[in-house]
Scaffold this motif. Structure first.
Motif, PDB file in Angstrom:
ATOM      1  N   ALA A 170       0.837  -1.200   0.000  1.00 46.13           N
ATOM      2  CA  ALA A 170       0.000   0.000   0.000  1.00 46.13           C
ATOM      3  C   ALA A 170       0.874   1.252   0.000  1.00 46.13           C
ATOM      4  O   ALA A 170       2.006   1.226   0.497  1.00 46.13           O
ATOM      5  CB  ALA A 170      -0.904  -0.003   1.227  1.00 46.13           C
ATOM      6  N   PRO A 171       0.371   2.366  -0.549  1.00 40.27           N
ATOM      7  CA  PRO A 171       1.159   3.599  -0.551  1.00 40.27           C
ATOM      8  C   PRO A 171       1.582   4.046   0.845  1.00 40.27           C
ATOM      9  O   PRO A 171       2.618   4.692   1.001  1.00 40.27           O
ATOM     10  CB  PRO A 171       0.213   4.626  -1.187  1.00 40.27           C
ATOM     11  CG  PRO A 171      -0.731   3.818  -2.002  1.00 40.27           C
ATOM     12  CD  PRO A 171      -0.906   2.519  -1.264  1.00 40.27           C
ATOM     13  N   GLU A 172       0.787   3.706   1.862  1.00 41.90           N
ATOM     14  CA  GLU A 172       1.111   4.112   3.240  1.00 41.90           C
ATOM     15  C   GLU A 172       1.978   3.098   3.974  1.00 41.90           C
ATOM     16  O   GLU A 172       2.285   3.278   5.158  1.00 41.90           O
ATOM     17  CB  GLU A 172      -0.182   4.363   4.024  1.00 41.90           C
ATOM     18  CG  GLU A 172      -1.107   3.168   4.155  1.00 41.90           C
ATOM     19  CD  GLU A 172      -2.093   3.050   2.996  1.00 41.90           C
ATOM     20  OE1 GLU A 172      -3.061   2.271   3.138  1.00 41.90           O
ATOM     21  OE2 GLU A 172      -1.890   3.724   1.962  1.00 41.90           O
ATOM     22  N   ASP A 173       2.408   2.043   3.283  1.00 42.61           N
ATOM     23  CA  ASP A 173       3.260   1.021   3.897  1.00 42.61           C
ATOM     24  C   ASP A 173       4.699   1.553   3.949  1.00 42.61           C
ATOM     25  O   ASP A 173       5.478   1.392   3.010  1.00 42.61           O
ATOM     26  CB  ASP A 173       3.183  -0.265   3.081  1.00 42.61           C
ATOM     27  CG  ASP A 173       4.002  -1.404   3.671  1.00 42.61           C
ATOM     28  OD1 ASP A 173       4.778  -1.164   4.614  1.00 42.61           O
ATOM     29  OD2 ASP A 173       3.878  -2.538   3.166  1.00 42.61           O
ATOM     30  N   LEU A 174       5.067   2.166   5.048  1.00 38.55           N
ATOM     31  CA  LEU A 174       6.388   2.786   5.148  1.00 38.55           C
ATOM     32  C   LEU A 174       7.506   1.758   5.150  1.00 38.55           C
ATOM     33  O   LEU A 174       8.602   2.015   4.624  1.00 38.55           O
ATOM     34  CB  LEU A 174       6.451   3.663   6.403  1.00 38.55           C
ATOM     35  CG  LEU A 174       5.466   4.837   6.427  1.00 38.55           C
ATOM     36  CD1 LEU A 174       5.677   5.676   7.688  1.00 38.55           C
ATOM     37  CD2 LEU A 174       5.602   5.709   5.178  1.00 38.55           C
ATOM     38  N   TRP A 203       8.289   1.104   1.602  1.00 37.35           N
ATOM     39  CA  TRP A 203       9.092   2.145   0.964  1.00 37.35           C
ATOM     40  C   TRP A 203      10.561   2.040   1.383  1.00 37.35           C
ATOM     41  O   TRP A 203      11.468   2.276   0.573  1.00 37.35           O
ATOM     42  CB  TRP A 203       8.543   3.524   1.294  1.00 37.35           C
ATOM     43  CG  TRP A 203       7.302   3.856   0.531  1.00 37.35           C
ATOM     44  CD1 TRP A 203       6.039   4.004   1.027  1.00 37.35           C
ATOM     45  CD2 TRP A 203       7.197   4.070  -0.882  1.00 37.35           C
ATOM     46  NE1 TRP A 203       5.153   4.294   0.018  1.00 37.35           N
ATOM     47  CE2 TRP A 203       5.834   4.351  -1.166  1.00 37.35           C
ATOM     48  CE3 TRP A 203       8.108   4.067  -1.938  1.00 37.35           C
ATOM     49  CZ2 TRP A 203       5.376   4.600  -2.458  1.00 37.35           C
ATOM     50  CZ3 TRP A 203       7.659   4.327  -3.233  1.00 37.35           C
ATOM     51  CH2 TRP A 203       6.308   4.585  -3.468  1.00 37.35           C
ATOM     52  N   HIS A 243       5.175   1.397  -5.229  1.00 41.87           N
ATOM     53  CA  HIS A 243       4.557   0.464  -4.290  1.00 41.87           C
ATOM     54  C   HIS A 243       3.803  -0.645  -5.013  1.00 41.87           C
ATOM     55  O   HIS A 243       3.781  -1.795  -4.554  1.00 41.87           O
ATOM     56  CB  HIS A 243       3.606   1.214  -3.356  1.00 41.87           C
ATOM     57  CG  HIS A 243       2.481   1.897  -4.070  1.00 41.87           C
ATOM     58  ND1 HIS A 243       1.261   1.305  -4.293  1.00 41.87           N
ATOM     59  CD2 HIS A 243       2.412   3.124  -4.654  1.00 41.87           C
ATOM     60  CE1 HIS A 243       0.474   2.129  -4.967  1.00 41.87           C
ATOM     61  NE2 HIS A 243       1.151   3.243  -5.192  1.00 41.87           N
ATOM     62  N   HIS A 299       6.799  12.200  -5.692  1.00 44.96           N
ATOM     63  CA  HIS A 299       6.570  12.870  -4.407  1.00 44.96           C
ATOM     64  C   HIS A 299       6.277  14.351  -4.607  1.00 44.96           C
ATOM     65  O   HIS A 299       5.277  14.876  -4.104  1.00 44.96           O
ATOM     66  CB  HIS A 299       7.801  12.661  -3.532  1.00 44.96           C
ATOM     67  CG  HIS A 299       7.844  13.510  -2.300  1.00 44.96           C
ATOM     68  ND1 HIS A 299       6.827  13.541  -1.367  1.00 44.96           N
ATOM     69  CD2 HIS A 299       8.793  14.375  -1.841  1.00 44.96           C
ATOM     70  CE1 HIS A 299       7.140  14.367  -0.393  1.00 44.96           C
ATOM     71  NE2 HIS A 299       8.321  14.908  -0.664  1.00 44.96           N
ATOM     72  N   SER A 357       4.244   9.958  -0.036  1.00 43.07           N
ATOM     73  CA  SER A 357       4.131  10.966   1.017  1.00 43.07           C
ATOM     74  C   SER A 357       5.515  11.414   1.461  1.00 43.07           C
ATOM     75  O   SER A 357       6.534  10.811   1.107  1.00 43.07           O
ATOM     76  CB  SER A 357       3.371  10.396   2.213  1.00 43.07           C
ATOM     77  OG  SER A 357       4.134   9.366   2.833  1.00 43.07           O
ATOM     78  N   ALA A 366       6.990   8.642   3.337  1.00 41.06           N
ATOM     79  CA  ALA A 366       7.437   7.574   2.446  1.00 41.06           C
ATOM     80  C   ALA A 366       8.791   7.917   1.824  1.00 41.06           C
ATOM     81  O   ALA A 366       9.687   7.070   1.732  1.00 41.06           O
ATOM     82  CB  ALA A 366       6.396   7.324   1.367  1.00 41.06           C
ATOM     83  N   CYS A 386      11.519   7.331   4.178  1.00 47.98           N
ATOM     84  CA  CYS A 386      11.808   5.905   4.338  1.00 47.98           C
ATOM     85  C   CYS A 386      12.601   5.355   3.163  1.00 47.98           C
ATOM     86  O   CYS A 386      13.479   4.503   3.336  1.00 47.98           O
ATOM     87  CB  CYS A 386      10.507   5.126   4.520  1.00 47.98           C
ATOM     88  SG  CYS A 386       9.741   5.366   6.139  1.00 47.98           S
TER      89      CYS A 386
END
Length: 308
Positions: A100-104, A107, A195, A230, A240, A243, A246
């Motif tokens: 997922a895009p929010e999966d740091l 990243w 991602h 970004h 983000s 991200a 990270c």
């Protein structure tokens, strides 16, 4: 014949008698179909557009083999060939879901992965991986920059196209010269380290889809593209601020080290891709001009850069 039926036909030609097949999402250029039998679980890929049916998947097949040798986690190459004139590539199915895009953590894994690509030798790579400037990576990169610098002349067609204003020409020449003074290692670039091309199975991440692979400043070329996503708020590949941090942590870099480099690389890319479109893809010129104008505005023509 639909894409699933064609994938089953390809699988059968390899001795895999599929008992279940399903089209997978995410293939912009190719049909992507998972085929399962009692003993096998594979992914069959072949071109969507008839005019691409001659693509032999040489680069992707080589990348799968080369990255496997380097220890980078990716799918295993099963076969590459042709069936009735249609080029295909078959790889092992990798379990998991796209990160997922929010999966740091994902990243950070991408940052580690882009850094690990420095260990891949291109000695036995197919010619299609290389640019028009040849197989000598350092010499090709130098010629790439020489070409883009020489093109920034007073009569540059990019000025009349509105890519950049004439008053900024000297500033852009300084950017290209700055890039040429940096000793950037050359090697393999994934080209789409997003991602959606990272599969997560528990805490294990696997990189897939080498369709955009090329050579250039290894890790820096991938970082430049991620930074572009970004800064421009790309909707397909959202990155983000957390991200991006990270990614840099995974690559072992700080923002102060990385961002001056990727900003300048983004500018060079923005100029070069318009010149490519003029020569090769005039049908996409308007789209690429608009994108490059946005990149230069976000990376180079900014108040903070003007004050530095």
């Amino acid at each position: 014949m639909d894409d699933v039926a064609r994938a089953l036909e390809i699988a059968a030609s390899l001795g895999v008698e599929g008992i279940r097949a399903e089209a997978l999402p995410g293939g912009n250029q190719n049909h992507v179909v998972r085929v399962r039998s009692v003993d096998d679980d594979i992914v069959v890929r072949f071109a969507r557009a008839p005019e691409r049916s001659g693509d032999p998947f040489d680069v992707e097949a080589w990348c799968l083999r080369a990255t496997a040798r380097s220890g980078v986690r990716t799918s295993d190459l099963v076969a590459r060939g042709r069936l009735e004139g249609l080029s295909y590539l078959v790889a092992s199915y990798v379990p998991g879901e796209p990160a997922a895009p929010e999966d740091l953590q994902g990243w950070e894994a991408i940052g580690e992965f882009t850094s690990a690509l420095r260990g891949i030798s291109t000695r036995d790579a197919p010619d299609a991986l290389f640019s028009r400037f040849g197989r000598d990576l350092d010499a090709a990169w130098e010629q790439h920059l020489v070409y883009n610098l020489a093109s920034l002349e007073p009569d540059d067609p990019l000025i009349s196209l509105g890519v950049y204003p004439r008053s900024r020409r000297c500033e852009l020449r300084d950017v290209v010269v700055s890039v040429s003074t940096r000793k950037l290692p050359q090697g393999v670039i994934h080209g789409d380290a997003a991602h959606r091309n990272l599969l997560r199975d528990g805490g294990i991440y696997t990189v897939i889809d080498w369709g955009a692979a090329s050579v250039g400043p290894v890790m820096w070329g991938d970082l430049e593209r991620i930074f572009r996503w970004h800064r421009l708020g790309d909707k397909e590949s959202p990155v983000s601020d957390a991200a991006w941090e990270c990614v840099l942590e995974g690559a072992g870099l700080s923002r102060t080290e990385a961002e001056p480099v990727v900003r300048d690389l983004a500018a060079v890319h923005a100029l070069d891709v318009v010149r490519w479109a003029i020569d090769i893809r005039p049908d996409r010129l308007d789209e690429i001009v608009a994108d490059s104008r946005d990149v230069l505005a976000a990376m180079i023509f900014t108040p903070e850069r003007s004050r530095s």
